[in-house]
Design a protein around this motif. Structure first.
Motif, mmCIF file in Angstrom:
data_model
loop_
_atom_site.group_PDB
_atom_site.id
_atom_site.type_symbol
_atom_site.label_atom_id
_atom_site.label_comp_id
_atom_site.label_asym_id
_atom_site.label_seq_id
_atom_site.Cartn_x
_atom_site.Cartn_y
_atom_site.Cartn_z
ATOM 1 N N UNK A 121 40.996 57.150 37.466
ATOM 2 C CA UNK A 121 41.172 58.036 36.295
ATOM 3 C C UNK A 121 42.548 57.824 35.664
ATOM 4 N N UNK A 122 43.503 57.612 36.526
ATOM 5 C CA UNK A 122 44.862 57.373 36.022
ATOM 6 C C UNK A 122 44.899 56.025 35.284
ATOM 7 N N UNK A 123 44.249 55.023 35.872
ATOM 8 C CA UNK A 123 44.204 53.695 35.240
ATOM 9 C C UNK A 123 43.541 53.795 33.866
ATOM 10 N N UNK A 124 42.484 54.599 33.792
ATOM 11 C CA UNK A 124 41.780 54.771 32.512
ATOM 12 C C UNK A 124 42.705 55.375 31.461
ATOM 13 N N UNK A 125 43.511 56.330 31.907
ATOM 14 C CA UNK A 125 44.390 57.000 30.942
ATOM 15 C C UNK A 125 45.500 56.090 30.451
ATOM 16 N N UNK A 126 46.059 55.293 31.352
ATOM 17 C CA UNK A 126 47.268 54.553 30.980
ATOM 18 C C UNK A 126 47.102 53.042 30.871
ATOM 19 N N UNK A 127 46.017 52.524 31.387
ATOM 20 C CA UNK A 127 45.871 51.066 31.374
ATOM 21 C C UNK A 127 45.279 50.543 30.080
ATOM 22 N N UNK A 128 45.315 49.211 29.937
ATOM 23 C CA UNK A 128 44.754 48.618 28.728
ATOM 24 C C UNK A 128 43.903 47.405 29.103
ATOM 25 N N UNK A 129 42.789 47.240 28.416
ATOM 26 C CA UNK A 129 41.950 46.077 28.675
ATOM 27 C C UNK A 129 42.433 44.911 27.810
ATOM 28 N N UNK A 130 42.589 43.763 28.441
ATOM 29 C CA UNK A 130 42.958 42.545 27.712
ATOM 30 C C UNK A 130 41.952 41.467 28.115
ATOM 31 N N UNK A 132 24.645 39.411 36.486
ATOM 32 C CA UNK A 132 24.817 37.960 36.591
ATOM 33 C C UNK A 132 26.170 37.529 36.024
ATOM 34 N N UNK A 133 26.520 38.061 34.864
ATOM 35 C CA UNK A 133 27.799 37.691 34.253
ATOM 36 C C UNK A 133 28.940 38.123 35.163
ATOM 37 N N UNK A 134 28.792 39.321 35.698
ATOM 38 C CA UNK A 134 29.848 39.789 36.598
ATOM 39 C C UNK A 134 29.928 38.902 37.838
ATOM 40 N N UNK A 135 28.786 38.707 38.484
ATOM 41 C CA UNK A 135 28.769 38.028 39.783
ATOM 42 C C UNK A 135 29.057 36.535 39.680
ATOM 43 N N UNK A 136 28.530 35.894 38.625
ATOM 44 C CA UNK A 136 28.651 34.440 38.558
ATOM 45 C C UNK A 136 29.815 33.953 37.702
ATOM 46 N N UNK A 137 30.282 34.781 36.758
ATOM 47 C CA UNK A 137 31.392 34.326 35.917
ATOM 48 C C UNK A 137 32.682 35.068 36.238
ATOM 49 N N UNK A 138 32.634 36.364 36.050
ATOM 50 C CA UNK A 138 33.864 37.149 36.208
ATOM 51 C C UNK A 138 34.383 37.117 37.646
ATOM 52 N N UNK A 139 33.530 37.458 38.580
ATOM 53 C CA UNK A 139 33.976 37.633 39.963
ATOM 54 C C UNK A 139 34.604 36.381 40.569
ATOM 55 N N UNK A 140 33.972 35.200 40.454
ATOM 56 C CA UNK A 140 34.591 34.024 41.082
ATOM 57 C C UNK A 140 35.850 33.529 40.352
ATOM 58 N N UNK A 141 35.996 33.861 39.082
ATOM 59 C CA UNK A 141 37.117 33.290 38.326
ATOM 60 C C UNK A 141 38.248 34.254 38.031
ATOM 61 N N UNK A 142 38.010 35.517 38.211
ATOM 62 C CA UNK A 142 39.029 36.485 37.835
ATOM 63 C C UNK A 142 39.359 37.385 39.019
ATOM 64 N N UNK A 143 40.418 37.021 39.708
ATOM 65 C CA UNK A 143 40.838 37.856 40.826
ATOM 66 C C UNK A 143 41.250 39.228 40.300
ATOM 67 N N UNK A 144 40.803 40.272 40.954
ATOM 68 C CA UNK A 144 41.135 41.607 40.467
ATOM 69 C C UNK A 144 42.329 42.171 41.233
ATOM 70 N N UNK A 145 42.072 42.561 42.492
ATOM 71 C CA UNK A 145 43.104 43.253 43.257
ATOM 72 C C UNK A 145 44.284 42.315 43.546
ATOM 73 N N UNK A 146 45.477 42.769 43.228
ATOM 74 C CA UNK A 146 46.679 41.994 43.516
ATOM 75 C C UNK A 146 47.031 40.967 42.457
ATOM 76 N N UNK A 147 46.229 40.839 41.407
ATOM 77 C CA UNK A 147 46.556 39.857 40.367
ATOM 78 C C UNK A 147 47.424 40.526 39.304
ATOM 79 N N UNK A 148 48.113 39.724 38.468
ATOM 80 C CA UNK A 148 48.913 40.331 37.392
ATOM 81 C C UNK A 148 48.033 41.118 36.408
ATOM 82 N N UNK A 149 46.762 40.730 36.315
ATOM 83 C CA UNK A 149 45.858 41.412 35.372
ATOM 84 C C UNK A 149 45.111 42.556 36.030
ATOM 85 N N UNK A 150 45.586 43.007 37.185
ATOM 86 C CA UNK A 150 44.801 43.978 37.959
ATOM 87 C C UNK A 150 44.324 45.180 37.137
ATOM 88 N N UNK A 151 45.225 45.761 36.364
ATOM 89 C CA UNK A 151 44.867 46.984 35.634
ATOM 90 C C UNK A 151 43.710 46.738 34.668
#
Ligand code: ARG
Length: 590
Positions: free
Chosen positions: A493-502, A543-562
């Motif tokens: 909820x905090x991330x939603x309030x203050x974060x930004x999607x890029x 499918x887009x999440x599992x086959x494209x986003x997930x293998x190519x975009x590290x979430x936790x611990x990456x600079x783009x985490x938020x």
């Protein structure tokens, strides 16, 4: 209409451009569609396909255009500037391709996170709608066809509810008024000569009762006569008969309710018997309008385009399925003031409903224009087949008990959950709940994912396969994304309030765009009453999440985490909303 639809917003821009491009052709309607992948490439996100059509209307007139590509160029040049659009190009015979701005996509997805998914709901032009679904027949089999009707009808009702229809009536039009009751009651009276012995417990297994009384009916003419008289005595309201009838209905209702409860389906019962008192009045009105004719002793109605008439009153003066529907539709339009009435049955009943609606149009009780409101729609569906390609039956008997089917789906899920390492520390309650969510969800999804008009083959192995296009696969995908969000340890909820999607990478952008396409897919599913479009959308999303986003975009611990966490959150929100519309309970860990 749905202002959240990207397609509609682009169509509005192209409409302005078309007015400027061909001012003398005000009837040209913008044709905008999402781009398909051709030979592995996509020329844009959306395209406007008007150039060729416009060319065929203007060629020969003095417009100065030399062909579709030139018209495409002009459409592009006349497009008003918009923050939605990043770039445009003309391809082939004048297709105008649009690449959306990734910043705009990101902002829109972010807005949904703030405003909630309801902001993406379309608005249907009706306040009161009714879905007539499930509608099994008392004392006859509740077969897999009724299961299909229940599953499809429930989703359609949910779709209407999401579309802000103020009142959505979920109506169970049970067959509680057939001639089968004469036979059943006569048989029961024979078995229990003392009416006090006739309890619900004594009635017991209705299926068996039906069979036994049918045997008597077919073999003994004297019994048959008594059974026919019993129908008359029941319909004229004789207490003893009424009471037995009610007891039979109660037993049946309890059986149906078990299925509805497991499936989480809400229904309001109003059986055929309810409309019986209204039949004479409606027939009289139709007669006054000159619609009723005499044929071979029966009273019939002719409708446009069909050679044979429909029988409104039988030769013996009795009413039938059609008489009841004439009366129930009258009641629904005039007493309940419904504006869109949807009937969900197998395609075998298509002609019945076609003739019903046509008779109403002839009477002037429904508008001539089929798309105008109040509107009636028959939502037909194909047969349920067994793996042998024949009508679905169980090994041991003619009919498949629906509860047995659901039990089996749940049992299989339970077994596979118990085999998993991750479920080791689960409580019995969680195992139970998860097996139900996955098992029942699998049955529903298997049915909803195919175009309802096609026959559907019932196959447990297929519907429970965790790798195919199944609810199980989707449940896994959803649970995996939930676990990414959990692992981040962040307060979402905090991330939603203050974060930004890029959306810098191609895979992030593809996910964002697909999320944004939910409103237009939903709108199409709603217009054509096709839940399979929602399933297709949901499957592609995971499918887009599992086959494209997930293998190519590290979430936790990456600079783009938020930003990536927000994309994960938007994905689960849209997935869960699709689950909700399909009547599937999501699971948060697996
Ligand atoms: N009871 C019917 C059947 O089992 C379906 C009823 C559908 N609704 C209606 N208004 N005719 O086939």
């Amino acid at each position: 209409d749905n202002p959240a639809s990207v397609k509609r917003q682009l169509a509005q821009l192209f409409e302005l451009s078309l007015r400027a491009t061909v001012p003398d052709e005000p009837d040209v309607v913008p044709l905008v569609d999402a781009c398909a992948v051709k030979g592995g490439v996509k020329f844009g996100d959306y395209q406007c396909n008007n150039a060729m059509g416009v060319w065929s209307t203007v060629k020969g007139k003095q417009t100065g255009f030399r062909g579709p590509p030139a018209i495409g160029e002009a459409i592009l040049n006349n497009l008003p500037p918009s923050e939605m659009i990043d770039s445009c190009s003309v391809a082939g015979p004048g297709f105008v391709n649009v690449v959306l701005s990734k910043k705009w996509i990101a902002q829109r997805v972010q807005r949904m996170l703030v405003d909630g998914i309801d902001a993406w709901a379309p608005r249907l032009p009706v306040k009161r709608a009714l879905v007539d679904f499930s509608s099994p027949n008392i004392a006859k089999e509740m077969h897999v066809g009724h299961l299909r009707s229940t599953i499809i009808g429930d989703t359609l009702a949910r779709m209407f509810e999401f579309s802000r229809v103020e009142c959505v009536v979920r109506r169970n039009h049970v067959g509680d008024w057939g001639t089968q009751f004469g036979m059943l009651i006569t048989y029961l009276f024979e078995k229990f000569p003392n009416p006090d012995d006739l309890s619900e417990a004594a009635i017991g297994d209705l299926q068996a009762l039906y069979k036994a009384s049918k045997v008597r009916f077919d073999s003994d003419p004297e019994f048959k006569l008594r059974a026919q008289q019993a129908v008359v005595r029941l319909q004229s309201g004789e207490i003893k008969y009424r009471k037995a009838w009610k007891q039979i209905c109660d037993v049946s209702r309890a059986e149906f309710d078990k299925v509805y409860q497991r499936l989480g389906v809400q229904l309001e019962e109003r059986g055929e018997s309810f409309y019986n008192p209204y039949i004479p009045g409606v027939l009289e009105k139709l007669d006054n309008l000159g619609l009723i004719e005499e044929s071979d002793g029966a009273r019939v109605i002719y409708v446009e385009g069909v050679n044979i008439p429909v029988i409104a009153v039988k030769r013996d003066g009795g009413y039938n399925y059609f008489s009841t529907d004439l009366a129930s539709l009258w009641y629904r339009l005039n007493e309940e003031k419904l504006e869109w009435i949807v009937y969900v049955t197998d395609i075998g009943q298509q002609q019945h409903f076609d003739m019903l609606f046509k008779a109403y149009r002839r009477a002037g009780w429904l508008p001539k224009d089929e798309n105008a409101y109040p509107k009636c729609t028959h939502v037909g569906f194909g047969l349920v087949l067994g793996e042998d390609g024949k009508r679905f039956r169980s090994r041991s008997s003619e009919v498949v008990r629906l509860v047995d089917l659901l039990d089996e789906a749940k049992r299989r899920c339970r077994t596979s959950i118990l085999e998993r390492d991750t479920a080791k520390d689960w409580s019995e309650e969680e195992i139970e709940k998860t097996s139900e969510a996955i098992g029942y969800g699998a049955v529903k999804y298997a049915d909803l994912k195919i175009n309802r008009l096609t026959n559907y083959t019932f196959n447990f192995d297929q519907m429970l396969n965790d790798k195919g296009n199944t609810a199980v696969y989707l449940q896994y995908a959803h649970a995996r994304i939930c676990s990414i969000i959990r692992k981040s340890g962040r307060d979402i909820e905090e991330v939603k309030r203050n974060g930004e999607i890029v959306l810098d990478s191609e895979d992030e952008r593809a996910l964002g765009l697909h999320l944004l396409q939910f409103p237009e897919v939903f709108e199409e599913a709603c217009t054509n009453l096709l839940p399979n479009l929602l399933c297709e959308y949901l499957y592609n999303l995971s499918e887009i999440f599992t086959k494209k986003f997930y293998p190519n975009c590290q979430v936790v611990g990456s600079p783009e985490e938020t930003s990536r966490l927000l994309l994960c959150e938007a994905t689960v929100i849209v997935m869960r909303h699709c689950f909700y519309l399909l009547g599937i309970e999501p699971v948060y860990r697996l």
